[in-house]
Design a protein around this motif. Sequence first.
Motif, PDB file in Angstrom:
ATOM      1  N   PRO A 120     -58.299  41.281  32.006  1.00  0.00           N
ATOM      2  CA  PRO A 120     -59.144  42.049  32.907  1.00  0.00           C
ATOM      3  C   PRO A 120     -59.639  43.410  32.626  1.00  0.00           C
ATOM      4  N   SER A 121     -60.555  43.993  32.842  1.00  0.00           N
ATOM      5  CA  SER A 121     -60.885  45.509  32.612  1.00  0.00           C
ATOM      6  C   SER A 121     -60.266  46.337  33.086  1.00  0.00           C
ATOM      7  N   LEU A 122     -59.243  47.239  32.500  1.00  0.00           N
ATOM      8  CA  LEU A 122     -58.803  48.244  33.308  1.00  0.00           C
ATOM      9  C   LEU A 122     -59.703  49.444  33.780  1.00  0.00           C
ATOM     10  N   ALA A 123     -60.659  49.545  33.289  1.00  0.00           N
ATOM     11  CA  ALA A 123     -61.447  50.533  33.575  1.00  0.00           C
ATOM     12  C   ALA A 123     -62.336  50.273  34.818  1.00  0.00           C
ATOM     13  N   GLU A 124     -62.445  48.859  35.295  1.00  0.00           N
ATOM     14  CA  GLU A 124     -63.110  48.341  36.450  1.00  0.00           C
ATOM     15  C   GLU A 124     -61.807  48.662  37.743  1.00  0.00           C
ATOM     16  N   LYS A 125     -60.726  48.495  37.243  1.00  0.00           N
ATOM     17  CA  LYS A 125     -59.329  48.575  38.183  1.00  0.00           C
ATOM     18  C   LYS A 125     -59.016  49.815  38.642  1.00  0.00           C
ATOM     19  N   ALA A 126     -59.392  50.865  37.571  1.00  0.00           N
ATOM     20  CA  ALA A 126     -58.933  52.107  37.690  1.00  0.00           C
ATOM     21  C   ALA A 126     -60.007  53.100  37.161  1.00  0.00           C
ATOM     22  N   PRO A 127     -61.106  53.068  37.855  1.00  0.00           N
ATOM     23  CA  PRO A 127     -62.309  53.834  37.184  1.00  0.00           C
ATOM     24  C   PRO A 127     -62.148  55.134  36.808  1.00  0.00           C
ATOM     25  N   GLY A 128     -61.339  56.062  37.430  1.00  0.00           N
ATOM     26  CA  GLY A 128     -61.146  57.420  36.741  1.00  0.00           C
ATOM     27  C   GLY A 128     -60.232  57.894  35.434  1.00  0.00           C
ATOM     28  N   LEU A 129     -59.827  56.798  34.803  1.00  0.00           N
ATOM     29  CA  LEU A 129     -59.089  56.971  33.874  1.00  0.00           C
ATOM     30  C   LEU A 129     -59.860  57.147  32.446  1.00  0.00           C
ATOM     31  N   PRO A 130     -59.530  58.085  31.705  1.00  0.00           N
ATOM     32  CA  PRO A 130     -60.272  58.564  30.431  1.00  0.00           C
ATOM     33  C   PRO A 130     -60.493  57.220  29.621  1.00  0.00           C
ATOM     34  N   PRO A 131     -61.465  57.156  28.980  1.00  0.00           N
ATOM     35  CA  PRO A 131     -61.657  55.888  28.158  1.00  0.00           C
ATOM     36  C   PRO A 131     -60.609  55.522  27.126  1.00  0.00           C
ATOM     37  N   HIS A 132     -59.963  56.667  26.523  1.00  0.00           N
ATOM     38  CA  HIS A 132     -59.092  56.529  25.508  1.00  0.00           C
ATOM     39  C   HIS A 132     -57.760  55.882  26.002  1.00  0.00           C
ATOM     40  N   VAL A 133     -57.364  56.051  27.195  1.00  0.00           N
ATOM     41  CA  VAL A 133     -56.367  55.377  28.011  1.00  0.00           C
ATOM     42  C   VAL A 133     -56.705  54.021  28.107  1.00  0.00           C
ATOM     43  N   THR A 134     -57.770  53.524  28.512  1.00  0.00           N
ATOM     44  CA  THR A 134     -58.164  52.151  29.130  1.00  0.00           C
ATOM     45  C   THR A 134     -58.224  51.326  27.451  1.00  0.00           C
ATOM     46  N   ALA A 135     -58.793  51.962  26.618  1.00  0.00           N
ATOM     47  CA  ALA A 135     -58.839  51.225  25.377  1.00  0.00           C
ATOM     48  C   ALA A 135     -57.743  51.218  24.702  1.00  0.00           C
ATOM     49  N   GLY A 136     -56.607  52.142  24.866  1.00  0.00           N
ATOM     50  CA  GLY A 136     -55.523  52.071  24.110  1.00  0.00           C
ATOM     51  C   GLY A 136     -54.566  50.872  24.658  1.00  0.00           C
ATOM     52  N   VAL A 137     -54.651  50.800  26.056  1.00  0.00           N
ATOM     53  CA  VAL A 137     -53.945  49.937  26.963  1.00  0.00           C
ATOM     54  C   VAL A 137     -54.595  48.525  26.503  1.00  0.00           C
ATOM     55  N   HIS A 138     -55.699  48.324  26.241  1.00  0.00           N
ATOM     56  CA  HIS A 138     -56.128  47.042  26.022  1.00  0.00           C
ATOM     57  C   HIS A 138     -55.780  46.755  24.656  1.00  0.00           C
ATOM     58  N   ARG A 139     -55.723  47.704  23.879  1.00  0.00           N
ATOM     59  CA  ARG A 139     -55.376  47.430  22.277  1.00  0.00           C
ATOM     60  C   ARG A 139     -53.730  46.936  22.395  1.00  0.00           C
ATOM     61  N   ALA A 140     -52.929  47.500  23.268  1.00  0.00           N
ATOM     62  CA  ALA A 140     -51.608  47.216  23.292  1.00  0.00           C
ATOM     63  C   ALA A 140     -51.154  45.703  24.048  1.00  0.00           C
ATOM     64  N   LEU A 141     -52.441  45.118  24.464  1.00  0.00           N
ATOM     65  CA  LEU A 141     -52.522  43.939  25.257  1.00  0.00           C
ATOM     66  C   LEU A 141     -53.295  42.875  24.328  1.00  0.00           C
ATOM     67  N   ALA A 142     -53.309  43.217  23.170  1.00  0.00           N
ATOM     68  CA  ALA A 142     -54.087  42.219  22.283  1.00  0.00           C
ATOM     69  C   ALA A 142     -53.311  40.830  21.999  1.00  0.00           C
ATOM     70  N   LYS A 143     -54.031  39.763  21.975  1.00  0.00           N
ATOM     71  CA  LYS A 143     -53.325  38.693  21.840  1.00  0.00           C
ATOM     72  C   LYS A 143     -52.408  38.446  20.724  1.00  0.00           C
TER      73      LYS A 143
END
Length: 305
Positions: free
Chosen positions: A247-270
Amino acid sequence: MAAMVHSPARSLDVGSVIADTYTVEGLIGKGGMGAVFIASHARLPGKKVAIKVLHPDVADGDSLARFKREAEIASRLGHPNIVAVHDWNQLPDGTPYIVYELLDGESLADRLRRGPLAYDEAMSILRQVGSALAAAHREGIVHRDLKPQNIFLVQADDGVSVKAKVLDFGISKIRGSTTVKTQDTAMLGTPQYMAPEQATGQHEHVDGRTDVFALGAVVYEMFAGVPAFQGSTIPEVVFKVVYEETPSLAEKAPGLPPHVTAGVHRALAKKSSDRWDDVGTFVEALTGSPLASGKRSIVPGVAAG
């Protein structure tokens, strides 16, 4: 529950002395695997320790090996962000125990019950936990059970910032080790923070990137206030971990910098090959500065940036 012969509760009554050194003062907590007690040191006035006792009912060969491994790994790593182990031994009746430093604070899981963390606090915890995992990985050790319950928060020496301590290396994987039998189909870990290769029992594919996934799941929860993968049953959670998009971290925590949300999603890659190559790279991508190198390096806190 009725007292059983040689149970931890009966073996460690308040006032009992262990190894002529530790006087039991009370019970901190207990669970299916055993109990943790607070004790004072007989020859060092004012020194308190925590003693974890394995319940004999679960003390089969694998459990005993994991219990001892937990003590040996924490002692071997000697990292400021890993709980310190002072001793490992057995009670007169053969019940094994570990003596830890006594931590005064709360688990990250307890902290998260009050909601998401502030940005700086979450980044500080990320750096500290990342440093602990990087130290373990340099020694060929994969934690395999990183989760908020296994991250303990205490007050740092400055009296202001938070110091994180990683707990429980009991199911860790040591590269090349045959000390603990590998269970090809057994699920070892906690599904909400478990990488797909671990959740599907592919233990031969578990490596440092498996911990990257778990750390990503922890960071996601620190910012969102809820786990990335939720479900009412273990199979439901495992299905989401293995097959469903995070689920989109940007939607759950809209104030986060884009590089943080993108970095977390990359860490959670299947696929582990799609994640960050290692914990240090992940931490640097999110925080903007590399982790200190060296086995026993001191991790910068909030004040150090």
